[in-house]
Enzyme design. Structure first.
Site, PDB file in Angstrom:
ATOM      1  N   GLU A  16      21.042  61.065 -38.739  1.00 40.01           N
ATOM      2  CA  GLU A  16      20.623  59.670 -38.880  1.00 40.01           C
ATOM      3  C   GLU A  16      20.266  59.047 -37.527  1.00 40.01           C
ATOM      4  O   GLU A  16      20.260  57.822 -37.378  1.00 40.01           O
ATOM      5  CB  GLU A  16      21.722  58.869 -39.564  1.00 40.01           C
ATOM      6  CG  GLU A  16      21.997  59.332 -40.988  1.00 40.01           C
ATOM      7  CD  GLU A  16      23.080  58.530 -41.667  1.00 40.01           C
ATOM      8  OE1 GLU A  16      22.811  57.390 -42.056  1.00 40.01           O
ATOM      9  OE2 GLU A  16      24.206  59.049 -41.815  1.00 40.01           O
ATOM     10  N   SER A 191      22.308  57.209 -45.472  1.00 40.03           N
ATOM     11  CA  SER A 191      20.863  56.966 -45.436  1.00 40.03           C
ATOM     12  C   SER A 191      20.086  57.884 -46.378  1.00 40.03           C
ATOM     13  O   SER A 191      18.904  58.143 -46.171  1.00 40.03           O
ATOM     14  CB  SER A 191      20.322  57.127 -44.002  1.00 40.03           C
ATOM     15  OG  SER A 191      20.936  56.194 -43.144  1.00 40.03           O
ATOM     16  N   SER A 325      16.469  46.945 -44.711  1.00 38.24           N
ATOM     17  CA  SER A 325      17.893  47.115 -45.019  1.00 38.24           C
ATOM     18  C   SER A 325      18.440  45.968 -45.855  1.00 38.24           C
ATOM     19  O   SER A 325      18.120  44.796 -45.639  1.00 38.24           O
ATOM     20  CB  SER A 325      18.705  47.234 -43.726  1.00 38.24           C
ATOM     21  OG  SER A 325      18.322  48.380 -43.005  1.00 38.24           O
TER      22      SER A 325
END
EC number: 6.3.2.4
Length: 363
Positions: A16, A191, A325
């Protein structure tokens, strides 16, 4: 008024890594540089720590956050002494007031960096060692929530060695306990990296292979026919919740590309839910937050089933802060703008540090 010395930790030895760079760019843009003296600390994909010059303006390109060629390598155990001049340290003016770890995944979100900062006695933003490690490992998290009586989808898990010895037995157990469709995930990653949806034995075998590329332990969860909703939690001992948001992915599920690249997923904020559903989601989110002793922030993910059930999917102890997000968008819709959200998180980190200083370490 002196500026608060803020260290930004980002990058990391994790799949990530790129997500962390995007988070760092967004946070830097949101910081009030008249209040904060911002010092970037980049962790390379090989795990080396590199400090950059103090930031005086936002960053336009995430590539500039990769400090391999224009930074100085530092030791993780000497953050203050290597970031600031020795003379300043002797006066006690050069040390960090707080460090903001913007790290996602292993070697950052999993309690490792939090443990380092605890040993160095440096205030930091976000969750502590226990909550970070338990929240990172989906198997441990779900085991704890099962003991806490929190309803969640059925799951099984495997170690790579077990699968390599008898893959057919693993597939048969999944089919017996969960059936299809099911989701196969690395246990210690977020993620949506390495996650696959399995519809049959062939796709299940491939999903196992992909997930084991990213972790030695994987978790397989039953597919739930329901709505995917998320809520943001903010606080320490008395956490507060945002409005609820709903995810409506165009693809089969909310994958990495939809989260961070094309923005193709539909997000409904606030979600169209009943007052009872909202109250139940908030109740379970706070219960989940407290069950693993979280602090600072959490994004809690749920399934709303057709019969009105609320199932905990998972919590994320360091959710992303990219333009796509959910965490910052949920708080924005709740009346807390992005810059104020960052300030609140910094404040919560300092408050938790001050609370810990009250603990006696002698007898």
């Amino acid at each position: 008024m002196m500026k608060m010395k803020l260290g930004l930790l980002y990058g990391g030895k994790s799949a990530e890594h790129q997500v962390s760079l995007q988070t760092a760019k967004a946070v830097i843009k949101a910081l009030d540089l008249t209040k904060y003296e911002v010092h970037p600390i980049y962790i390379t994909e090989d795990g080396e720590w590199v400090r950059g010059e103090q930031l005086h303006s936002p960053v336009d390109d995430v590539k500039t956050l990769r400090l391999n060629d224009n930074g100085k390598k530092v030791s993780p155990t000497s953050l203050n002494s290597e970031i600031f001049p020795a003379a300043e340290n002797e006066r006690g003016e050069g040390k960090f007031d707080v460090v903001f770890p913007l790290l996602h995944g292993p070697n950052g979100e999993d309690g490792t960096v939090q443990g380092l900062l605890e040993l160095l006695n440096i205030p930091y933003v976000g969750n502590g060692v226990l909550s970070s490690s338990a929240g990172m490992d989906k198997v441990m998290m779900k085991n704890i929530y099962e003991q806490a009586g929190i309803s969640q989808p059925a799951y099984v898990w495997y170690l790579r060695g077990e699968w390599e010895k008898n893959a057919e037995a693993a597939y048969e157990k999944v089919e017996e306990k969960l059936g299809y469709p099911c989701f196969v995930k690395p246990a210690n990653l977020g993620s949506s990296v390495g996650i696959s949806k399995a519809e049959d034995r062939e796709s299940l075998a491939e999903a196992f292979r992909v997930a084991f590329e990213y972790d030695r332990k994987i978790i397989i969860e039953e597919g739930i026919d329901g709505r995917e909703v998320e809520i943001a939690v903010l606080g320490n001992d008395e956490p507060e919740c945002s409005v609820v948001g709903e995810i409506v992915p165009e693809a089969g599920f909310y994958d990495y590309k939809a989260k961070y690249e094309d923005g193709s997923t539909g997000l409904i904020i606030p979600a169209e839910i009943t007052e009872d559903e909202f109250a139940r989601i908030k109740e379970v989110a706070v219960q989940s937050f407290k069950a693993i002793d979280c602090s600072g922030l959490v994004r809690a993910d749920f399934f709303l089933t057709k019969d009105g059930g609320v199932l905990m999917n998972e919590i994320n102890t360091m959710p992303g802060f990219t333009p796509f997000s959910m965490f910052p968008m949920l708080w924005q819709k709740s009346g807390l703008e992005y810059p104020q959200l960052i300030e609140k998180l910094v404040q919560l980190g300092v408050e938790r540090f001050e609370e810990k200083q009250k603990i006696k370490h002698t007898f």
